[in-house]
Enzyme design. Structure first.
Site, PDB file in Angstrom:
ATOM      1  N   LYS A 191       0.801  -1.223   0.115  1.00  0.00           N
ATOM      2  CA  LYS A 191       0.093   0.195  -0.042  1.00  0.00           C
ATOM      3  C   LYS A 191       0.802   1.371   0.179  1.00  0.00           C
ATOM      4  O   LYS A 191       1.952   1.113   0.432  1.00  0.00           O
ATOM      5  CB  LYS A 191      -0.842  -0.131   1.261  1.00  0.00           C
ATOM      6  N   TYR A 201      18.658  28.981   7.090  1.00  0.00           N
ATOM      7  CA  TYR A 201      17.513  29.793   7.592  1.00  0.00           C
ATOM      8  C   TYR A 201      17.514  29.791   9.171  1.00  0.00           C
ATOM      9  O   TYR A 201      17.772  28.797   9.529  1.00  0.00           O
ATOM     10  CB  TYR A 201      16.237  29.015   7.027  1.00  0.00           C
ATOM     11  N   MET A 239      14.087  23.435   1.355  1.00  0.00           N
ATOM     12  CA  MET A 239      13.365  22.790   0.283  1.00  0.00           C
ATOM     13  C   MET A 239      14.297  21.946  -0.533  1.00  0.00           C
ATOM     14  O   MET A 239      13.815  20.602  -0.901  1.00  0.00           O
ATOM     15  CB  MET A 239      12.367  23.549  -0.115  1.00  0.00           C
ATOM     16  N   ARG A 293     -10.298   1.082  15.832  1.00  0.00           N
ATOM     17  CA  ARG A 293     -10.438   1.709  14.704  1.00  0.00           C
ATOM     18  C   ARG A 293     -11.800   1.087  14.027  1.00  0.00           C
ATOM     19  O   ARG A 293     -12.549   1.518  13.836  1.00  0.00           O
ATOM     20  CB  ARG A 293      -9.319   2.115  14.094  1.00  0.00           C
TER      21      ARG A 293
END
Length: 355
Positions: free
Chosen positions: A33, A250, A298, A129
């Protein structure tokens, strides 16, 4: 071309499946999955197809991708059907669906198929669940047996704390499952990755190994030969000198304690490397240990090359893989390897058959 890469070792994947299936001692569905936990569902399933007893995915669309790629083995849909279209697709493509709540059971009873389907019936034993509660599982099983759309039934549950072997929760779940289902016909499936590794009582007819297939160990104390399947790597693309006391990156999180030589690496949080990785997180540069300094951006991150004078532009940097376990990065940032692996999406993916 930007050098960030995801290298997927399909031979390691096959090794891990064989090892886990042997430990379990019976059949095992390879859980692919979420794009095989970020590793490439089609390619992983194709690599495992000659040896796997079947596969498991989260929802029907994931199963259809595998069928379209030529995967003919059984595929279990763990979340079951969301609507009638899912049931029809399951019938058309010979999928196995989990039934875990009343609305799914009722919808199945309303279907009309030319051929009945195998169904997996989920019992809630403590995860709380999805799944029929223990006092309702026998009635649900009876309704499935009476349903013309059902061929055979496998009984399953999901272990909530199997990766905490010191806790009694798993043995309590197993006991509850056995008590609730002892009179019911059908194969059993209890063991996830941690269940296979740490709980022999959970090893029944079917296992459902997930994270361990990809070489991440949910039980760091377990001595087992799992091999990492994914390597996230890139290269140094620039080098600069940093004066003592100078800030870096940063937020000026890092200040050089002494003159330093800094390597800029072409990988960042958009490639799946966590922005929250702290100063000092290990990387490997041309096979030698080095450390992250400064905040991950990033598209790039910065590492300390001061003690590696031979390293420079073009040096290979492993962010996780065979030298730097993804589990160690996950611990450093307070998450789990599943999240890191699933988030590694932007870098070019290269599939290999071992070295």
């Amino acid at each position: 071309m930007r050098p960030a890469r995801l290298r997927i070792d399909l031979a390691a994947l096959q090794h891990n499946y064989r090892l886990l299936r042997q430990m379990h001692g019976a059949r095992a569905l390879a859980v692919v999955k979420a794009n095989a936990y970020g590793h490439g569902a089609v390619q992983c399933a194709q690599a495992l197809a000659p040896i796997a007893d079947g596969f498991a995915v989260a929802f029907v669309e994931e199963a259809l991708v595998l069928r379209e790629a030529g995967i003919a083995a059984p595929i279990l849909v763990l979340e079951g059907a969301f609507d009638g279209e899912d049931w029809r697709a399951a019938h058309a493509h010979k999928l196995w669906l989990v039934v875990h709540q009343e609305s799914q059971l009722r919808a199945l009873e309303e279907q009309t198929f030319a051929q009945p389907l195998p169904v997996w019936l989920k019992c809630n034993t403590g995860m709380n669940r999805v799944g029929f509660n223990a006092d309702a599982i026998a009635r649900a099983h009876q309704r499935l047996k009476a349903c013309a759309q059902v061929s055979d039934i496998t009984l399953m549950t999901h272990l909530a704390r199997a990766d905490e072997p010191q806790e009694s929760a798993t043995s309590e779940q197993i006991t509850l499952f056995d008590h609730a289902t002892h009179a019911l016909e059908g194969a059993r499936s209890l063991a996830n990755s941690a269940g296979i590794l740490a709980h022999p009582a959970a090893r029944r007819d079917w296992a459902r190994p997930g994270i361990a297939l990809y070489g991440s160990n949910p039980l760091p104390s377990a001595d087992v030969d799992l091999r990492p399947v994914m390597t996230l790597e890139s290269r140094v693309f620039a080098v600069r000198e940093l004066a003592a006391g100078a800030p870096l990156g940063y937020g000026a999180r890092f200040h050089a304690p002494h003159p330093m030589r800094i390597g800029l690496v072409a990988a960042g949080y958009a490639d799946g490397y966590p922005r929250s990785a702290p100063d000092g997180t290990l990387v490997a540069v041309d096979g030698r240990p080095a450390r992250l300094v400064g905040r991950v951006a990033m598209d790039m991150l910065t590492i300390d090359l001061t003690d590696l004078p031979e390293a420079g532009i073009g040096s290979r940097v492993e962010l996780w893989g065979k030298q730097i376990p993804v589990d160690s990065i996950a611990r450093a940032v307070g998450t789990i390897s599943y999240e890191l692996l699933c988030n590694a999406k932007r870098a070019q993916c290269i599939f290999e058959n071992g070295t």
